[in-house]
Design a protein around this motif. Structure first.
Motif, PDB file in Angstrom:
ATOM      1  N   ALA A  44       0.831  -1.204   0.000  1.00  0.00           N
ATOM      2  CA  ALA A  44       0.000   0.000   0.000  1.00  0.00           C
ATOM      3  C   ALA A  44       0.868   1.257   0.000  1.00  0.00           C
ATOM      4  N   GLY A  45       2.009   1.182   0.689  1.00  0.00           N
ATOM      5  CA  GLY A  45       2.939   2.307   0.671  1.00  0.00           C
ATOM      6  C   GLY A  45       3.553   2.520  -0.694  1.00  0.00           C
ATOM      7  N   GLY A  46       3.733   1.422  -1.449  1.00  0.00           N
ATOM      8  CA  GLY A  46       4.242   1.536  -2.809  1.00  0.00           C
ATOM      9  C   GLY A  46       3.225   2.179  -3.738  1.00  0.00           C
ATOM     10  N   MET A  47       1.956   1.798  -3.596  1.00  0.00           N
ATOM     11  CA  MET A  47       0.912   2.435  -4.402  1.00  0.00           C
ATOM     12  C   MET A  47       0.840   3.924  -4.102  1.00  0.00           C
ATOM     13  N   ALA A  48       0.921   4.267  -2.817  1.00  0.00           N
ATOM     14  CA  ALA A  48       0.894   5.681  -2.439  1.00  0.00           C
ATOM     15  C   ALA A  48       2.107   6.423  -2.986  1.00  0.00           C
ATOM     16  N   ALA A  49       3.286   5.806  -2.875  1.00  0.00           N
ATOM     17  CA  ALA A  49       4.512   6.439  -3.376  1.00  0.00           C
ATOM     18  C   ALA A  49       4.396   6.773  -4.857  1.00  0.00           C
ATOM     19  N   LEU A  50       3.873   5.837  -5.634  1.00  0.00           N
ATOM     20  CA  LEU A  50       3.745   6.059  -7.071  1.00  0.00           C
ATOM     21  C   LEU A  50       2.720   7.148  -7.380  1.00  0.00           C
ATOM     22  N   ALA A  51       1.616   7.167  -6.651  1.00  0.00           N
ATOM     23  CA  ALA A  51       0.612   8.210  -6.880  1.00  0.00           C
ATOM     24  C   ALA A  51       1.164   9.586  -6.531  1.00  0.00           C
ATOM     25  N   LEU A  52       1.962   9.655  -5.481  1.00  0.00           N
ATOM     26  CA  LEU A  52       2.490  10.945  -5.031  1.00  0.00           C
ATOM     27  C   LEU A  52       3.503  11.541  -5.996  1.00  0.00           C
ATOM     28  N   VAL A  53       4.046  10.730  -6.928  1.00  0.00           N
ATOM     29  CA  VAL A  53       4.989  11.251  -7.929  1.00  0.00           C
ATOM     30  C   VAL A  53       4.471  11.025  -9.352  1.00  0.00           C
ATOM     31  N   SER A  54       3.195  10.688  -9.478  1.00  0.00           N
ATOM     32  CA  SER A  54       2.618  10.428 -10.801  1.00  0.00           C
ATOM     33  C   SER A  54       2.508  11.716 -11.617  1.00  0.00           C
ATOM     34  N   PRO A  55       2.879  11.668 -12.911  1.00  0.00           N
ATOM     35  CA  PRO A  55       2.849  12.878 -13.745  1.00  0.00           C
ATOM     36  C   PRO A  55       1.475  13.143 -14.353  1.00  0.00           C
ATOM     37  N   ARG A  56       0.421  12.989 -13.593  1.00  0.00           N
ATOM     38  CA  ARG A  56      -0.929  13.197 -14.132  1.00  0.00           C
ATOM     39  C   ARG A  56      -1.186  14.691 -14.355  1.00  0.00           C
ATOM     40  N   ASN A  57      -2.182  14.986 -15.165  1.00  0.00           N
ATOM     41  CA  ASN A  57      -2.587  16.375 -15.413  1.00  0.00           C
ATOM     42  C   ASN A  57      -1.415  17.282 -15.781  1.00  0.00           C
ATOM     43  N   GLY A  58      -0.642  16.831 -16.748  1.00  0.00           N
ATOM     44  CA  GLY A  58       0.452  17.678 -17.221  1.00  0.00           C
ATOM     45  C   GLY A  58       1.615  17.790 -16.261  1.00  0.00           C
ATOM     46  N   GLY A  59       1.764  16.832 -15.375  1.00  0.00           N
ATOM     47  CA  GLY A  59       2.935  16.839 -14.502  1.00  0.00           C
ATOM     48  C   GLY A  59       2.648  17.142 -13.052  1.00  0.00           C
ATOM     49  N   THR A  60       1.386  17.375 -12.688  1.00  0.00           N
ATOM     50  CA  THR A  60       1.039  17.655 -11.297  1.00  0.00           C
ATOM     51  C   THR A  60       0.656  16.364 -10.587  1.00  0.00           C
ATOM     52  N   PRO A  61       1.448  15.916  -9.642  1.00  0.00           N
ATOM     53  CA  PRO A  61       1.131  14.648  -8.970  1.00  0.00           C
ATOM     54  C   PRO A  61      -0.023  14.814  -7.981  1.00  0.00           C
ATOM     55  N   TYR A  62      -0.505  13.698  -7.479  1.00  0.00           N
ATOM     56  CA  TYR A  62      -1.567  13.734  -6.482  1.00  0.00           C
ATOM     57  C   TYR A  62      -1.062  14.353  -5.173  1.00  0.00           C
ATOM     58  N   SER A  63      -1.950  15.059  -4.498  1.00  0.00           N
ATOM     59  CA  SER A  63      -1.676  15.472  -3.126  1.00  0.00           C
ATOM     60  C   SER A  63      -1.989  14.296  -2.207  1.00  0.00           C
ATOM     61  N   ALA A  64      -1.533  14.375  -0.969  1.00  0.00           N
ATOM     62  CA  ALA A  64      -1.830  13.312  -0.011  1.00  0.00           C
ATOM     63  C   ALA A  64      -3.329  13.199   0.237  1.00  0.00           C
ATOM     64  N   ASP A  65      -4.019  14.323   0.285  1.00  0.00           N
ATOM     65  CA  ASP A  65      -5.466  14.310   0.474  1.00  0.00           C
ATOM     66  C   ASP A  65      -6.163  13.568  -0.665  1.00  0.00           C
ATOM     67  N   GLU A  66      -5.706  13.783  -1.892  1.00  0.00           N
ATOM     68  CA  GLU A  66      -6.292  13.097  -3.042  1.00  0.00           C
ATOM     69  C   GLU A  66      -6.012  11.596  -3.003  1.00  0.00           C
ATOM     70  N   VAL A  67      -4.812  11.224  -2.569  1.00  0.00           N
ATOM     71  CA  VAL A  67      -4.469   9.804  -2.478  1.00  0.00           C
ATOM     72  C   VAL A  67      -5.346   9.121  -1.429  1.00  0.00           C
ATOM     73  N   ARG A  68      -5.542   9.778  -0.289  1.00  0.00           N
ATOM     74  CA  ARG A  68      -6.393   9.162   0.728  1.00  0.00           C
ATOM     75  C   ARG A  68      -7.826   9.003   0.229  1.00  0.00           C
ATOM     76  N   GLN A  69      -8.320   9.994  -0.497  1.00  0.00           N
ATOM     77  CA  GLN A  69      -9.684   9.885  -1.001  1.00  0.00           C
ATOM     78  C   GLN A  69      -9.794   8.756  -2.020  1.00  0.00           C
ATOM     79  N   LEU A  70      -8.774   8.583  -2.850  1.00  0.00           N
ATOM     80  CA  LEU A  70      -8.762   7.462  -3.789  1.00  0.00           C
ATOM     81  C   LEU A  70      -8.826   6.130  -3.032  1.00  0.00           C
ATOM     82  N   ASN A  71      -8.063   6.038  -1.943  1.00  0.00           N
ATOM     83  CA  ASN A  71      -8.063   4.813  -1.147  1.00  0.00           C
ATOM     84  C   ASN A  71      -9.436   4.543  -0.535  1.00  0.00           C
ATOM     85  N   LEU A  72     -10.044   5.576   0.015  1.00  0.00           N
ATOM     86  CA  LEU A  72     -11.350   5.411   0.652  1.00  0.00           C
ATOM     87  C   LEU A  72     -12.421   5.046  -0.368  1.00  0.00           C
ATOM     88  N   ASP A  73     -12.356   5.686  -1.530  1.00  0.00           N
ATOM     89  CA  ASP A  73     -13.366   5.434  -2.566  1.00  0.00           C
ATOM     90  C   ASP A  73     -13.291   4.017  -3.125  1.00  0.00           C
TER      91      ASP A  73
END
Length: 331
Positions: A44-73
Motif C-alpha cells: 500500500a505504501g508503494g501504491m501511495a509512493a507512485l501516486a504521489l509522484v505520478s505525472p498526471r494532469n500535465g505533470g502535477t502529482p496527487y496530493s496526499a489528500d487526493e491519495v487518501r480519497q482514492l483509497n477510501l473510494d
C-alpha cells in the motif's frame, strides 16, 4: 541534502501514513512531491509512493489528500466484505478453508487493476516527477526485487508502467493472484507483494539515494509506518485462528513467523538510526481499539478507526511534524 520518504506496507492501513502526509502538506503548503527528492514504498505504501509522484494532469502529482480519497473510494471494491452483492463471489472476504488458502486468492485482481489504471494511467516509471522505487518479489524464483524510475537507474524489471508496478508491489499472496510480467531480458516472472521481502523499504531508499547528487550534502530520511497492534514494537505478521484455520501446529509457529517477517525490518531501522542519527525520523503509532490490524478490513467502522488512529499519530508526533515542516522545504 537528500530528502527521502519511505512508506511501509499494510494494506488498508496505508490510510494512516497518508493522513500524516496530509498534515505535513497542510503545514508546508506544498505537495509531498515538492518536499522529498526520493520516494520509496512497499505494498500500500508503494501504491501511495507512485501516486504521489505520478505525472498526471500535465505533470502535477496527487496530493496526499487526493491519495487518501482514492483509497477510501476504492476500499470496498478492492476488498469486498462477506456477502457483498458487488463481489463476484458472495463469499468474498469471508474466512476460507485450508484448501482455499493453498489455492485461489481471496480477492479478484480486476478491481485493484482497474483502480490503479484509473489512478495512474499508462505512464511509465521513467515519467515519474521524482525518483521513486517500490518493492516486489518474484514467486517463481524466490527473488526480492524492486521497480525504479523518475531518474533512478531502472532495475532488472525495466521501465514498466506505474500501474503495473503498483499492482505488483501490492499483490499479497492469499489475497491477490501474482502479477505475470516479462522483464526486458525475456524472463517470465510472477510478481507479488514487496512486503514479503521488506515491509519497511527505508533501507532500500537509503541505498538507492546514496548515489544521487544531493546525498553529497547528507541525507534526511522520513519513514512512515502503518500502525502496530498495541504493545508490539513491529508491524509484522500476527497469525490468529482465522489465518491458521485453528491448526495447533501452525498457531504454535506464530512467534517464529512474526520474528522472521518483522525482525529484519527492525534491524534495518536500528542500523539506519546508527548511521543517520536524528536525520532518520521514524513515525509509527499503536492502532486504536477501533482499528483492526487486518490488511483487508474495508468496513466503515474500521476505516473510521484507522483515520482516528492516524489523527492521533499526527498529534503524538507534532514535534517531529513541526520540525520537518520547517526543514523539508529548505531542501
Amino acid at each position: 541534502m537528500l530528502r527521502i520518504l519511505s512508506i511501509d506496507g499494510g494494506g488498508i492501513r496505508g490510510i494512516i501514513p497518508i493522513t500524516w502526509l496530509m498534515a505535513l502538506e497542510e503545514q508546508t503548503g506544498r505537495r509531498t512531491a515538492d518536499l522529498f527528492d526520493l520516494v520509496v514504498g512497499t505494498s500500500a505504501g508503494g501504491m501511495a509512493a507512485l501516486a504521489l509522484v505520478s505525472p498526471r494532469n500535465g505533470g502535477t502529482p496527487y496530493s496526499a489528500d487526493e491519495v487518501r480519497q482514492l483509497n477510501l473510494d476504492s476500499a470496498e471494491e478492492i476488498f469486498p466484505q462477506a456477502g457483498d452483492p458487488q463481489a463476484g463471489d458472495p463469499q468474498a472476504g469471508a474466512p476460507q478453508t485450508a484448501d482455499q488458502y493453498a489455492g485461489a486468492p481471496r480477492y479478484a485482481a480486476e478491481p485493484l487493476q482497474h483502480y490503479l489504471g484509473e489512478a495512474l494511467g499508462d505512464e511509465p516509471l521513467s515519467r515519474a516527477v521524482r525518483p521513486v522505487a517500490v518493492t516486489t518479489c518474484d514467486l517463481a524464483r524466490t527473488e526480492a526485487l524492486y521497480f525504479a524510475g523518475g531518474g533512478l537507474e531502472p532495475s532488472v524489471l525495466g521501465d514498466a508502467s506505474m500501474a503495473l508496478a503498483a499492482q505488483a508491489t501490492a499483490s499479497l499472496p492469499r489475497y491477490f493472484p501474482a502479477v505475470p510480467y516479462t522483464d526486458p531480458e525475456g524472463t517470465a516472472r510472477q510478481l507479488a507483494d514487496g512486503g514479503l521481502a521488506a515491509d519497511d523499504p527505508a533501507l532500500l531508499g537509503y541505498s538507492l539515494g546514496s548515489v544521487l547528487p544531493q546525498a553529497v550534502d547528507g541525507v534526511l530520511l522520513v519513514s512512515l509506518g502503518t500502525g502496530t497492534s498495541t504493545g508490539t514494537r513491529n508491524a509484522g505478521l500476527r497469525l490468529g485462528a482465522e489465518q491458521t484455520q485453528q491448526t495447533p501446529e501452525l498457531q504454535a509457529l506464530e512467534k517464529d513467523l512474526a520474528m522472521v517477517l518483522s525482525g529484519p525490518g527492525q534491524l534495518a531501522r536500528d542500523c539506519l538510526q546508527l548511521i543517520l542519527g536524528d536525520r532518520y525520523v521514524r513515525i509509527q503509532t499503536d492502532l486504536l481499539p477501533a482499528a483492526s490490524n487486518a490488511s483487508d478490513d474495508a468496513s466503515q467502522d474500521n476505516l473510521e478507526g484507522l483515520i482516528a488512529t492516524a489523527e492521533k499519530m499526527v498529534q503524538d508526533t507534532s514535534a517531529d511534524l513541526d520540525r520537518l515542516a520547517r526543514q523539508l522545504p529548505e531542501g
